[in-house]
Design a protein around this motif. Structure first.
Motif, PDB file in Angstrom:
ATOM      1  N   ASP A  23       0.864  -1.340   0.112  1.00 27.16           N
ATOM      2  CA  ASP A  23       0.237  -0.059   0.029  1.00 27.16           C
ATOM      3  C   ASP A  23       1.010   1.253  -0.007  1.00 27.16           C
ATOM      4  OD1 ASP A  23       1.031  -0.338   2.453  1.00 27.16           O
ATOM      5  OD2 ASP A  23      -0.847   0.360   3.488  1.00 27.16           O
ATOM      6  N   ARG A  24       2.035   1.244  -0.637  1.00 27.88           N
ATOM      7  CA  ARG A  24       3.080   2.374  -0.447  1.00 27.88           C
ATOM      8  C   ARG A  24       3.911   2.348  -1.705  1.00 27.88           C
ATOM      9  NH1 ARG A  24       6.445   3.893   4.413  1.00 27.88           N
ATOM     10  NH2 ARG A  24       8.297   4.610   3.577  1.00 27.88           N
ATOM     11  N   LEU A  25       4.029   3.613  -2.042  1.00 28.95           N
ATOM     12  CA  LEU A  25       5.115   3.798  -3.283  1.00 28.95           C
ATOM     13  C   LEU A  25       6.163   4.671  -2.685  1.00 28.95           C
ATOM     14  CD1 LEU A  25       5.817   3.653  -6.223  1.00 28.95           C
ATOM     15  CD2 LEU A  25       4.527   5.816  -6.597  1.00 28.95           C
ATOM     16  N   ASP A  26       7.508   4.090  -2.759  1.00 30.18           N
ATOM     17  CA  ASP A  26       8.469   4.988  -2.462  1.00 30.18           C
ATOM     18  C   ASP A  26       9.575   4.931  -3.758  1.00 30.18           C
ATOM     19  OD1 ASP A  26       8.332   4.689   0.372  1.00 30.18           O
ATOM     20  OD2 ASP A  26       8.898   2.549   0.163  1.00 30.18           O
ATOM     21  N   VAL A  27       9.898   6.477  -3.897  1.00 30.19           N
ATOM     22  CA  VAL A  27      10.615   6.980  -4.888  1.00 30.19           C
ATOM     23  C   VAL A  27      11.985   7.751  -4.485  1.00 30.19           C
ATOM     24  CG1 VAL A  27      10.655   8.286  -6.956  1.00 30.19           C
ATOM     25  CG2 VAL A  27       8.401   7.157  -6.282  1.00 30.19           C
ATOM     26  N   THR A  28      12.968   7.027  -5.101  1.00 29.70           N
ATOM     27  CA  THR A  28      14.279   7.685  -4.581  1.00 29.70           C
ATOM     28  C   THR A  28      14.860   8.436  -5.939  1.00 29.70           C
ATOM     29  OG1 THR A  28      14.773   6.320  -2.835  1.00 29.70           O
ATOM     30  CG2 THR A  28      16.461   7.474  -3.569  1.00 29.70           C
ATOM     31  N   VAL A  29      15.231   9.605  -6.071  1.00 29.17           N
ATOM     32  CA  VAL A  29      15.854  10.309  -7.291  1.00 29.17           C
ATOM     33  C   VAL A  29      16.944  10.861  -6.581  1.00 29.17           C
ATOM     34  CG1 VAL A  29      15.550  12.194  -8.843  1.00 29.17           C
ATOM     35  CG2 VAL A  29      13.578  11.020  -8.035  1.00 29.17           C
ATOM     36  N   SER A  30      18.255  10.547  -7.344  1.00 29.96           N
ATOM     37  CA  SER A  30      19.530  11.302  -7.101  1.00 29.96           C
ATOM     38  C   SER A  30      20.657  11.340  -8.164  1.00 29.96           C
ATOM     39  CB  SER A  30      20.318  10.451  -6.026  1.00 29.96           C
ATOM     40  OG  SER A  30      20.396   8.963  -6.326  1.00 29.96           O
ATOM     41  N   ARG A  31      21.512  11.838  -8.003  1.00 24.42           N
ATOM     42  CA  ARG A  31      22.626  11.992  -9.213  1.00 24.42           C
ATOM     43  C   ARG A  31      23.742  10.842  -8.925  1.00 24.42           C
ATOM     44  NH1 ARG A  31      22.477  17.452  -8.010  1.00 24.42           N
ATOM     45  NH2 ARG A  31      24.585  17.208  -7.098  1.00 24.42           N
ATOM     46  N   CYS A  32      24.238  10.062  -9.779  1.00 22.75           N
ATOM     47  CA  CYS A  32      25.309   8.806  -9.905  1.00 22.75           C
ATOM     48  C   CYS A  32      26.061   9.260 -10.884  1.00 22.75           C
ATOM     49  CB  CYS A  32      24.425   7.550  -9.650  1.00 22.75           C
ATOM     50  SG  CYS A  32      23.440   6.813 -11.259  1.00 22.75           S
ATOM     51  N   GLY A  33      27.166   8.320 -10.677  1.00 26.86           N
ATOM     52  CA  GLY A  33      28.015   8.239 -11.763  1.00 26.86           C
ATOM     53  C   GLY A  33      27.685   7.171 -12.850  1.00 26.86           C
ATOM     54  N   PRO A  34      28.177   7.002 -14.075  1.00 28.09           N
ATOM     55  CA  PRO A  34      27.924   5.954 -14.982  1.00 28.09           C
ATOM     56  C   PRO A  34      27.752   4.846 -14.355  1.00 28.09           C
ATOM     57  CG  PRO A  34      29.397   7.778 -15.852  1.00 28.09           C
ATOM     58  CD  PRO A  34      29.466   7.972 -14.415  1.00 28.09           C
ATOM     59  N   ASP A  35      28.586   4.224 -13.463  1.00 29.23           N
ATOM     60  CA  ASP A  35      28.883   3.092 -12.637  1.00 29.23           C
ATOM     61  C   ASP A  35      27.857   2.845 -11.568  1.00 29.23           C
ATOM     62  OD1 ASP A  35      29.950   4.814 -10.789  1.00 29.23           O
ATOM     63  OD2 ASP A  35      31.424   3.562 -10.434  1.00 29.23           O
ATOM     64  N   GLY A  36      26.947   3.954 -11.283  1.00 30.37           N
ATOM     65  CA  GLY A  36      26.000   3.861 -10.238  1.00 30.37           C
ATOM     66  C   GLY A  36      26.417   4.170  -9.004  1.00 30.37           C
ATOM     67  N   GLY A  37      27.501   4.577  -8.869  1.00 30.19           N
ATOM     68  CA  GLY A  37      28.092   5.119  -7.539  1.00 30.19           C
ATOM     69  C   GLY A  37      27.752   6.480  -7.189  1.00 30.19           C
ATOM     70  N   PRO A  38      27.783   6.904  -6.325  1.00 32.62           N
ATOM     71  CA  PRO A  38      27.532   8.533  -5.818  1.00 32.62           C
ATOM     72  C   PRO A  38      28.463   9.398  -6.389  1.00 32.62           C
ATOM     73  CG  PRO A  38      28.247   7.481  -3.839  1.00 32.62           C
ATOM     74  CD  PRO A  38      28.218   6.174  -5.143  1.00 32.62           C
ATOM     75  N   VAL A  39      28.044  10.642  -6.815  1.00 29.47           N
ATOM     76  CA  VAL A  39      28.761  11.811  -7.104  1.00 29.47           C
ATOM     77  C   VAL A  39      28.964  12.673  -6.051  1.00 29.47           C
ATOM     78  CG1 VAL A  39      28.795  11.264  -9.594  1.00 29.47           C
ATOM     79  CG2 VAL A  39      26.951  12.808  -8.832  1.00 29.47           C
ATOM     80  N   PRO A  40      30.000  13.664  -6.096  1.00 33.33           N
ATOM     81  CA  PRO A  40      29.760  14.794  -4.999  1.00 33.33           C
ATOM     82  C   PRO A  40      28.992  15.828  -5.695  1.00 33.33           C
ATOM     83  CG  PRO A  40      32.043  14.635  -6.513  1.00 33.33           C
ATOM     84  CD  PRO A  40      31.241  13.274  -6.667  1.00 33.33           C
ATOM     85  N   ASP A  41      28.559  16.907  -4.782  1.00 37.40           N
ATOM     86  CA  ASP A  41      27.763  18.058  -5.227  1.00 37.40           C
ATOM     87  C   ASP A  41      28.664  18.672  -6.115  1.00 37.40           C
ATOM     88  OD1 ASP A  41      25.177  17.536  -3.979  1.00 37.40           O
ATOM     89  OD2 ASP A  41      25.944  18.709  -2.241  1.00 37.40           O
TER      90      ASP A  41
END
Length: 142
Positions: free
Chosen positions: A76-94
């Motif tokens: 009964d729930r929808l969770d959505v996460t939106v973020s920036r990542c690198g081409p490999d899927g890893g996090p990118v700094p601001d």
């Protein structure tokens, strides 16, 4: 818990596609039209923030960052996460778009549209959640 992942170049023309995907997942999960409008607006804002902070490489190279959107549909729930990542899927700094991710009006709009919202630890990231309203048709289309 079905999960849909969409990863795209940080270009404004891709935000519409992200909204369409999010609304399709929400509709399949049984969310009503009134909630679909809220989801559409919040996802558009979250993706626009991520796109504004995106960094593209030189014309000869691949993108330095991408926008990553993950949608999880639970009972009964929808969770959505939106973020920036690198081409490999890893996090990118601001990067140069760090101001866009700190826009208080944008955060307030998303908080008003979602049942819950929180900034994530990744660059420009946000997690939004909606609960299926009672009385909403819970017919799931597969």
């Amino acid at each position: 818990m079905p999960t849909v992942t969409l990863r795209f170049s940080p270009m404004a023309e891709h935000v519409r596609t992200a909204r369409l995907v999010a609304v399709s997942v929400a509709r399949r999960a049984g969310f009503g039209e009134d909630q679909l409008d809220e989801i559409r607006i919040a996802i558009g804002e979250a993706c626009a923030r991520a796109v504004a902070g995106g960094v593209l490489a030189s014309p000869a190279g691949p993108p330095v960052s991408l926008v990553d959107m993950r949608l999880s549909d639970d009972e009964d729930r929808l969770d959505v996460t939106v973020s920036r990542c690198g081409p490999d899927g890893g996090p990118v700094p601001d990067g140069p778009g760090a101001l866009a991710s700190a826009d208080p009006l944008s955060l307030a709009l998303m908080a008003g549209m979602a049942d819950s919202s929180a900034e994530t630890s990744s660059a420009g990231g946000v997690t939004l959640s909606w609960h299926l309203q009672p009385g909403t048709s819970d017919v799931r289309a597969f």
